[in-house]
Write a protein that holds these residues in place. Structure first.
Motif, PDB file in Angstrom:
ATOM      1  N   LEU A 343       0.834  -1.205   0.000  1.00 58.14           N
ATOM      2  CA  LEU A 343       0.000   0.000   0.000  1.00 58.14           C
ATOM      3  C   LEU A 343       0.868   1.255   0.000  1.00 58.14           C
ATOM      4  CD1 LEU A 343      -2.650  -1.210   2.592  1.00 58.14           C
ATOM      5  CD2 LEU A 343      -2.817  -1.229   0.108  1.00 58.14           C
ATOM      6  N   ARG A 344       2.039   1.168  -0.643  1.00 54.61           N
ATOM      7  CA  ARG A 344       2.952   2.297  -0.629  1.00 54.61           C
ATOM      8  C   ARG A 344       2.923   3.034  -1.969  1.00 54.61           C
ATOM      9  NH1 ARG A 344       8.547  -0.256   0.607  1.00 54.61           N
ATOM     10  NH2 ARG A 344       7.704  -1.864  -0.737  1.00 54.61           N
ATOM     11  N   PRO A 345       2.866   4.356  -1.943  1.00 61.04           N
ATOM     12  CA  PRO A 345       2.948   5.134  -3.189  1.00 61.04           C
ATOM     13  C   PRO A 345       4.404   5.231  -3.645  1.00 61.04           C
ATOM     14  CG  PRO A 345       2.676   6.606  -1.328  1.00 61.04           C
ATOM     15  CD  PRO A 345       2.664   5.207  -0.771  1.00 61.04           C
ATOM     16  N   ARG A 346       4.796   4.406  -4.597  1.00 60.82           N
ATOM     17  CA  ARG A 346       6.204   4.323  -4.982  1.00 60.82           C
ATOM     18  C   ARG A 346       6.720   5.622  -5.604  1.00 60.82           C
ATOM     19  NH1 ARG A 346       8.291  -0.734  -4.788  1.00 60.82           N
ATOM     20  NH2 ARG A 346       6.846  -2.466  -4.569  1.00 60.82           N
ATOM     21  N   ARG A 347       5.847   6.370  -6.257  1.00 59.81           N
ATOM     22  CA  ARG A 347       6.309   7.571  -6.972  1.00 59.81           C
ATOM     23  C   ARG A 347       5.788   8.833  -6.295  1.00 59.81           C
ATOM     24  NH1 ARG A 347       6.043   6.606 -13.357  1.00 59.81           N
ATOM     25  NH2 ARG A 347       7.683   8.179 -13.185  1.00 59.81           N
ATOM     26  N   LEU A 348       5.890   8.830  -4.983  1.00 55.03           N
ATOM     27  CA  LEU A 348       5.337   9.920  -4.188  1.00 55.03           C
ATOM     28  C   LEU A 348       5.987  11.257  -4.512  1.00 55.03           C
ATOM     29  CD1 LEU A 348       3.791  11.235  -1.902  1.00 55.03           C
ATOM     30  CD2 LEU A 348       5.358  10.173  -0.284  1.00 55.03           C
ATOM     31  N   ARG A 349       7.316  11.305  -4.553  1.00 51.91           N
ATOM     32  CA  ARG A 349       8.005  12.579  -4.786  1.00 51.91           C
ATOM     33  C   ARG A 349       7.686  13.129  -6.181  1.00 51.91           C
ATOM     34  NH1 ARG A 349      11.810  13.591  -0.792  1.00 51.91           N
ATOM     35  NH2 ARG A 349      12.281  11.784   0.536  1.00 51.91           N
ATOM     36  N   GLU A 350       7.619  12.240  -7.171  1.00 52.03           N
ATOM     37  CA  GLU A 350       7.295  12.697  -8.526  1.00 52.03           C
ATOM     38  C   GLU A 350       5.868  13.229  -8.593  1.00 52.03           C
ATOM     39  OE1 GLU A 350       9.137   9.712 -11.596  1.00 52.03           O
ATOM     40  OE2 GLU A 350       8.877   8.698  -9.675  1.00 52.03           O
ATOM     41  N   ALA A 351       4.953  12.561  -7.877  1.00 48.23           N
ATOM     42  CA  ALA A 351       3.567  13.026  -7.871  1.00 48.23           C
ATOM     43  C   ALA A 351       3.445  14.386  -7.187  1.00 48.23           C
ATOM     44  CB  ALA A 351       2.683  12.000  -7.158  1.00 48.23           C
ATOM     45  N   ALA A 352       4.169  14.566  -6.078  1.00 55.57           N
ATOM     46  CA  ALA A 352       4.134  15.869  -5.393  1.00 55.57           C
ATOM     47  C   ALA A 352       4.693  16.962  -6.293  1.00 55.57           C
ATOM     48  CB  ALA A 352       4.928  15.780  -4.091  1.00 55.57           C
ATOM     49  N   ALA A 353       5.770  16.657  -7.041  1.00 54.42           N
ATOM     50  CA  ALA A 353       6.345  17.642  -7.965  1.00 54.42           C
ATOM     51  C   ALA A 353       5.354  17.989  -9.075  1.00 54.42           C
ATOM     52  CB  ALA A 353       7.641  17.095  -8.562  1.00 54.42           C
ATOM     53  N   LEU A 354       4.583  17.000  -9.512  1.00 55.11           N
ATOM     54  CA  LEU A 354       3.596  17.254 -10.565  1.00 55.11           C
ATOM     55  C   LEU A 354       2.495  18.187 -10.071  1.00 55.11           C
ATOM     56  CD1 LEU A 354       2.373  14.503 -12.982  1.00 55.11           C
ATOM     57  CD2 LEU A 354       0.881  16.364 -12.289  1.00 55.11           C
ATOM     58  N   TRP A 355       2.004  17.937  -8.832  1.00 50.39           N
ATOM     59  CA  TRP A 355       0.974  18.828  -8.282  1.00 50.39           C
ATOM     60  C   TRP A 355       1.531  20.232  -8.052  1.00 50.39           C
ATOM     61  CZ3 TRP A 355      -3.627  17.425  -9.152  1.00 50.39           C
ATOM     62  CH2 TRP A 355      -4.044  16.093  -9.040  1.00 50.39           C
ATOM     63  N   ALA A 356       2.803  20.336  -7.683  1.00 59.15           N
ATOM     64  CA  ALA A 356       3.426  21.658  -7.511  1.00 59.15           C
ATOM     65  C   ALA A 356       3.495  22.395  -8.838  1.00 59.15           C
ATOM     66  CB  ALA A 356       4.824  21.494  -6.907  1.00 59.15           C
ATOM     67  N   ALA A 357       3.843  21.680  -9.913  1.00 61.59           N
ATOM     68  CA  ALA A 357       3.897  22.309 -11.241  1.00 61.59           C
ATOM     69  C   ALA A 357       2.506  22.758 -11.673  1.00 61.59           C
ATOM     70  CB  ALA A 357       4.486  21.325 -12.244  1.00 61.59           C
ATOM     71  N   LEU A 358       1.499  21.967 -11.378  1.00 60.87           N
ATOM     72  CA  LEU A 358       0.128  22.350 -11.725  1.00 60.87           C
ATOM     73  C   LEU A 358      -0.304  23.595 -10.962  1.00 60.87           C
ATOM     74  CD1 LEU A 358      -1.426  18.783 -11.911  1.00 60.87           C
ATOM     75  CD2 LEU A 358      -1.537  20.494 -13.742  1.00 60.87           C
ATOM     76  N   THR A 359       0.073  23.688  -9.698  1.00 62.29           N
ATOM     77  CA  THR A 359      -0.260  24.879  -8.911  1.00 62.29           C
ATOM     78  C   THR A 359       0.400  26.108  -9.515  1.00 62.29           C
ATOM     79  OG1 THR A 359      -0.367  23.516  -6.908  1.00 62.29           O
ATOM     80  CG2 THR A 359      -0.240  25.889  -6.600  1.00 62.29           C
ATOM     81  N   ALA A 388       5.451  19.880 -18.645  1.00 64.25           N
ATOM     82  CA  ALA A 388       4.774  19.658 -19.926  1.00 64.25           C
ATOM     83  C   ALA A 388       3.299  19.349 -19.701  1.00 64.25           C
ATOM     84  CB  ALA A 388       5.454  18.513 -20.676  1.00 64.25           C
ATOM     85  N   PHE A 389       2.996  18.527 -18.703  1.00 59.67           N
ATOM     86  CA  PHE A 389       1.599  18.220 -18.425  1.00 59.67           C
ATOM     87  C   PHE A 389       0.868  19.456 -17.908  1.00 59.67           C
ATOM     88  CE2 PHE A 389      -1.827  17.001 -15.546  1.00 59.67           C
ATOM     89  CZ  PHE A 389      -2.581  16.163 -16.360  1.00 59.67           C
ATOM     90  N   ALA A 390       1.522  20.208 -17.024  1.00 59.85           N
ATOM     91  CA  ALA A 390       0.877  21.370 -16.414  1.00 59.85           C
ATOM     92  C   ALA A 390       0.579  22.470 -17.434  1.00 59.85           C
ATOM     93  CB  ALA A 390       1.752  21.924 -15.295  1.00 59.85           C
ATOM     94  N   THR A 391       1.388  22.570 -18.450  1.00 59.26           N
ATOM     95  CA  THR A 391       1.219  23.644 -19.436  1.00 59.26           C
ATOM     96  C   THR A 391       0.453  23.189 -20.670  1.00 59.26           C
ATOM     97  OG1 THR A 391       3.393  23.112 -20.378  1.00 59.26           O
ATOM     98  CG2 THR A 391       3.299  24.856 -18.710  1.00 59.26           C
ATOM     99  N   ALA A 392       0.130  21.896 -20.754  1.00 62.17           N
ATOM    100  CA  ALA A 392      -0.603  21.392 -21.917  1.00 62.17           C
ATOM    101  C   ALA A 392      -2.038  21.904 -21.898  1.00 62.17           C
ATOM    102  CB  ALA A 392      -0.584  19.865 -21.924  1.00 62.17           C
ATOM    103  N   GLN A 393      -2.589  22.120 -23.085  1.00 62.42           N
ATOM    104  CA  GLN A 393      -3.971  22.569 -23.197  1.00 62.42           C
ATOM    105  C   GLN A 393      -4.899  21.360 -23.214  1.00 62.42           C
ATOM    106  OE1 GLN A 393      -5.082  25.834 -23.193  1.00 62.42           O
ATOM    107  NE2 GLN A 393      -2.926  26.183 -22.641  1.00 62.42           N
ATOM    108  N   LEU A 394      -5.896  21.351 -22.374  1.00 54.35           N
ATOM    109  CA  LEU A 394      -6.839  20.246 -22.301  1.00 54.35           C
ATOM    110  C   LEU A 394      -7.832  20.355 -23.448  1.00 54.35           C
ATOM    111  CD1 LEU A 394      -8.082  17.835 -20.744  1.00 54.35           C
ATOM    112  CD2 LEU A 394      -9.480  19.505 -19.520  1.00 54.35           C
TER     113      LEU A 394
END
Length: 427
Positions: A343-359, A388-394
Motif C-alpha cells: 500500500l505504498r505510493p512508490r512515486r510519491l516525490r514525482e507526484a508531489a512535484a507534478l501537483w506543484a507544477a500544476l499549482t 509539460a503536463f501542467a502547461t498542456a492545453q486540455l
C-alpha cells in the motif's frame, strides 16, 4: 506478538499451557466451537478482531484522555482553517474524533473486509483443492471444515497484521485508503505521541501536521465523488490477479499435527500469494500505484503549502512523512507479505512535484479541477515531465461523451469498470 494458536487466548490474553489439562480442554473447546460455526465469508473476521484485540491487550492500548480529545479536536479545526487558502476543495470533516488503537480496528474493519475477502477466498479454495477429488465425496459435510479452518487460519493471521498496524497508524487516512467512515476525521493520540518521540519533535507540532494530512485526505475523499470507489476498486482489481502458491499452502498445512495444538502456532501464511506476471496484472498494478501516488502527492503538496510559513519544523516533518510513506512500516510490510499487496505510493516525490507544477501553471483552482473526473488526472507517463503536463492545453472535446451527473455514471466507477450483470457496480 503473543504466541496464541489461531489467536485464541484464555481470559487475560495468555496462551494456553499445554501441560495444564484444564487450560488445554478450554482451548480445544474454543477450537471445536470455531469449527462448528463457520462464518459467512472466506475470512473469520470475528476471530481476526479477537486476535487483534488480544495482541493490543498484550502490547498496550492507552485510553484517550479528555485532554487528548480536546487537543485532537482543536488540531483538526485549525488544520481545516489553514487548508482553506491552499485547496479549492471545501472541508470534508463532519465529525472529529480521537481513537484508541482498538477503535481504529473496529471502525476500519468493513473496508479491510472488502479488500481482503477476494484474496482469502482463493486461499481457502486452494486449501480445499489439496484434498484429492476421490476423497472429497467420502468427507461429505466435513469438507466444509476445510473452508472453516482456512477462514480461521487467515482470520488469525490478518488479526495479527491489523493489531500491528493499529499500533503504528496515526490517523484514519494514514495509509492513503479511505478506511474510516465517510466524513469522519480521526487521529490516534498514543501513536502520534510515540512517533513524535522518535522524531524528537514537539508533540503538538506532530499532532497538527498529522491533522493537516487527515483533513486534506477528508477533503479529497468527501468532495471527489468517484475517488473512494476508484481507489478501492484499483486495490480489488490488483488483488483479483494475485495467484495462490499451492505448494506453500501444502507445506504450511503439512507442519500441522492435529494432536498438537502448539503446531498451529508455526503456521505462517507469508509468501503464499504472488502477483500474476501478466500484462493485465502489470497494468492493474500501475493503475493502483498511480492512484495511490496521486492521492498522497496531492496531500503532501497541499499540506506543505498550508503549513509552510506556520510550523517551525515543517520541512523536517514533511521529509519524515514522505520517507515513512515511501518505505512503509514493519506492520505494513507484514500486511503486504500476507495478502500480496503493498500500500505504498512508490512515486510519491514525482507526484508531489507534478501537483506543484500544476499549482504554479494553473493555480489552485485549476489544479484541483483535475479531480473532476478520473480521465482528467495525470497518467503514469506524465510523472516524467510535470511542466509539460501542467502547461498542456486540455482538449475538452474528449470529454463530450461523459455524463458527469447521471446516477451510476463515471463518477461512481473506476475507469474500465463494467456493470455487474445483476445491476450492481463495484465500488
Amino acid at each position: 506478538m503473543p504466541d496464541i494458536p489461531f489467536g485464541f487466548a484464555l481470559p487475560g490474553g495468555q496462551p494456553p499451557d499445554p501441560n495444564d489439562p484444564a487450560q488445554m480442554q478450554q482451548f480445544m473447546s474454543q477450537l471445536q466451537h470455531l469449527l462448528a460455526a463457520p462464518g459467512s465469508g472466506p475470512v473469520n473476521w470475528d476471530l481476526a478482531r479477537q486476535v487483534a484485540a488480544s495482541q493490543l491487550a498484550a502490547t498496550g492500548d492507552p485510553a484517550v484522555t479528555p485532554f487528548e480529545r480536546n487537543a485532537v479536536d482543536e488540531a483538526l479545526r485549525l488544520a481545516d482553517h489553514w487548508l482553506e487558502p491552499a485547496s479549492a476543495l471545501p472541508s470534508g470533516i463532519r465529525t472529529s474524533l480521537a481513537w484508541n488503537r482498538n477503535e481504529w480496528i473496529y471502525k476500519t474493519l468493513d473496508v479491510w473486509r472488502k479488500l481482503c475477502d477476494p484474496v482469502a477466498s482463493r486461499m481457502v479454495g486452494a486449501m480445499g483443492d489439496l484434498v484429492p477429488p476421490e476423497a472429497r465425496a467420502q468427507l461429505g459435510p466435513m469438507q466444509s471444515m476445510v473452508a472453516t479452518l482456512g477462514g480461521a487460519l487467515f482470520g488469525g493471521q490478518l488479526g495479527q497484521a491489523l493489531g500491528s498496524l493499529a499500533a503504528e497508524v496515526l490517523s484514519a487516512g494514514d495509509i492513503g485508503l479511505p478506511l474510516g467512515p465517510a466524513g469522519t476525521a480521526a487521529l490516534i493520540p498514543a501513536n502520534i505521541r510515540a512517533y513524535g518521540e522518535g522524531l524528537e519533535l514537539p508533540e503538538d507540532e506532530v499532532r497538527l501536521y498529522v491533522a493537516l494530512r487527515e483533513a486534506a485526505h477528508q477533503r479529497l475523499f468527501e468532495h471527489v465523488p468517484w475517488l473512494r470507489g476508484h481507489v478501492l476498486t484499483a486495490v480489488e482489481t490488483y488483488a483479483a490477479g494475485i495467484r495462490v502458491n499451492r505448494e506453500a499452502i501444502e507445506e504450511a498445512m503439512g507442519r500441522v499435527d492435529p494432536t498438537d495444538p502448539e503446531s498451529m502456532q508455526a503456521i505462517a501464511l507469508e509468501g503464499i500469494f504472488t502477483p500474476e506476471d501478466s500484462p493485465a496484472q502489470k497494468a492493474s498494478l500501475a493503475r493502483l500505484e498511480t492512484a495511490l501516488a496521486l492521492v498522497e502527492g496531492w496531500v503532501c503538496h497541499v499540506v506543505d503549502s498550508a503549513a509552510g510559513q506556520r510550523l517551525p519544523n515543517v520541512v523536517a516533518l514533511g521529509e519524515a512523512f514522505r520517507r515513512r510513506r515511501a518505505a512503509g512500516g514493519p506492520a505494513e510490510q507484514t500486511f503486504a507479505a500476507l495478502v500480496g499487496l503493498e500500500l505504498r505510493p512508490r512515486r510519491l516525490r514525482e507526484a508531489a512535484a507534478l501537483w506543484a507544477a500544476l499549482t504554479e501553471h494553473r493555480g489552485i483552482a485549476g489544479r484541483d479541477d483535475l479531480w473532476g473526473h478520473p480521465d482528467l488526472l495525470p497518467s503514469d507517463d506524465d510523472f516524467a515531465d510535470p511542466v509539460a503536463f501542467a502547461t498542456a492545453q486540455l482538449d475538452l472535446s474528449e470529454l463530450d461523451s461523459f455524463d458527469f451527473s447521471a446516477p451510476g455514471g463515471p463518477e461512481e466507477k473506476a475507469p474500465g469498470e463494467r456493470d455487474d450483470p445483476d445491476g450492481d457496480t463495484r465500488s
